[in-house]
Design an enzyme around this catalytic site. Structure first.
Site, PDB file in Angstrom:
ATOM      1  N   GLY A  46       5.187   0.913 -17.971  1.00  0.00           N
ATOM      2  CA  GLY A  46       6.273  -0.045 -17.788  1.00  0.00           C
ATOM      3  C   GLY A  46       6.234  -0.626 -16.401  1.00  0.00           C
ATOM      4  N   GLN A  51       9.398  -4.398  -8.902  1.00  0.00           N
ATOM      5  CA  GLN A  51       8.176  -3.741  -8.452  1.00  0.00           C
ATOM      6  C   GLN A  51       7.077  -4.718  -8.054  1.00  0.00           C
ATOM      7  OE1 GLN A  51       8.286  -0.993 -12.043  1.00  0.00           O
ATOM      8  NE2 GLN A  51       7.211   0.232 -10.509  1.00  0.00           N
ATOM      9  N   CYS A  89       5.493   6.925 -11.189  1.00  0.00           N
ATOM     10  CA  CYS A  89       5.897   5.535 -10.992  1.00  0.00           C
ATOM     11  C   CYS A  89       4.802   4.794 -10.238  1.00  0.00           C
ATOM     12  CB  CYS A  89       7.211   5.496 -10.203  1.00  0.00           C
ATOM     13  SG  CYS A  89       7.831   3.841  -9.873  1.00  0.00           S
ATOM     14  N   LEU A  90       4.504   3.587 -10.677  1.00  0.00           N
ATOM     15  CA  LEU A  90       3.507   2.772  -9.989  1.00  0.00           C
ATOM     16  C   LEU A  90       3.908   2.486  -8.547  1.00  0.00           C
ATOM     17  CD1 LEU A  90       2.651   0.209 -12.814  1.00  0.00           C
ATOM     18  CD2 LEU A  90       1.249   2.122 -12.025  1.00  0.00           C
ATOM     19  N   HIS A 131      13.833   4.301 -17.172  1.00  0.00           N
ATOM     20  CA  HIS A 131      13.141   4.220 -15.887  1.00  0.00           C
ATOM     21  C   HIS A 131      13.121   2.777 -15.368  1.00  0.00           C
ATOM     22  CE1 HIS A 131       9.825   5.615 -13.104  1.00  0.00           C
ATOM     23  NE2 HIS A 131       9.624   4.300 -13.089  1.00  0.00           N
ATOM     24  N   GLU A 132      12.741   1.833 -16.227  1.00  0.00           N
ATOM     25  CA  GLU A 132      12.609   0.436 -15.792  1.00  0.00           C
ATOM     26  C   GLU A 132      13.976  -0.206 -15.536  1.00  0.00           C
ATOM     27  OE1 GLU A 132       8.738   1.271 -15.842  1.00  0.00           O
ATOM     28  OE2 GLU A 132       9.810  -0.308 -14.781  1.00  0.00           O
ATOM     29  N   HIS A 135      15.078   0.739 -12.208  1.00  0.00           N
ATOM     30  CA  HIS A 135      14.455  -0.118 -11.188  1.00  0.00           C
ATOM     31  C   HIS A 135      15.263  -1.398 -10.987  1.00  0.00           C
ATOM     32  CE1 HIS A 135      10.750   1.610  -9.721  1.00  0.00           C
ATOM     33  NE2 HIS A 135      10.302   1.861 -10.938  1.00  0.00           N
TER      34      HIS A 135
END
Length: 168
Positions: A46, A51, A89-90, A131-132, A135
């Site tokens: 995701g 991000q 996480c990226l 999660h997203e 963000h």
């Protein structure tokens, strides 16, 4: 499609709340396409627009073996249950942590053609959506850690793909 640079912690943009998308136009479509390409190139599940430095409420998710999905202005309207999951996480490369997420959630969002999506998600999709959406609200999975012991550094041989084992 362009690959976008992924913002990494502790960049302050990750703590900012994204703004609602008022009109789904070519710029939003292009952003979503670029986010999908970026997420796939990084072996992520995701990606939230924050991000990649864009403060708009756009999320892309691609669960393994499924097509990528785009969620515009997503919001969780119901959560049920609790479970402990491992997340990476990226934007926080090299680490994973154990946190609590819902067993299942109900989400409301728009797709790129402005159709309303109402979705009941569980397992990895629910986790990725939580999660997203976090963000988009300036929240990182690190904020959900109960203690520092729940966060661990990945070994070099695990590589970047395993950071994304659970979400993002």
């Amino acid at each position: 499609m362009a690959l976008l640079p992924i913002i990494e912690y502790p960049d302050p943009v990750l703590r900012m709340k994204a703004k609602k998308v008022r009109k789904i136009d070519k710029s939003v479509e292009r952003l979503a396409e670029d986010m999908i390409a970026t997420m796939q190139a990084a072996d992520g599940i995701g990606l939230a627009a924050n991000q990649v430095g864009v403060l708009r409420r756009v999320v892309t998710i691609q669960i393994p073996e499924e097509e990528p999905q785009v969620f515009i202005n997503p919001e969780i309207v119901h959560r049920e249950g609790e479970r402990t999951v491992e997340e990476g996480c990226l934007s926080v490369p090299g680490y994973k942590g154990f946190i609590t997420r819902a067993v299942w959630i109900k989400v409301r969002a728009l797709d790129l053609s402005t159709r309303l999506i109402r979705l009941r998600a569980e397992d990895m999709l629910a986790q990725a959506l939580e999660h997203e959406i976090d963000h988009l609200n300036g929240i990182l999975y690190l904020d959900h850690l109960k203690s520092h012991e729940d966060l661990h550094k990945l070994e070099e041989e695990e590589g970047p793909a395993s950071v994304e084992a659970a979400a993002d």
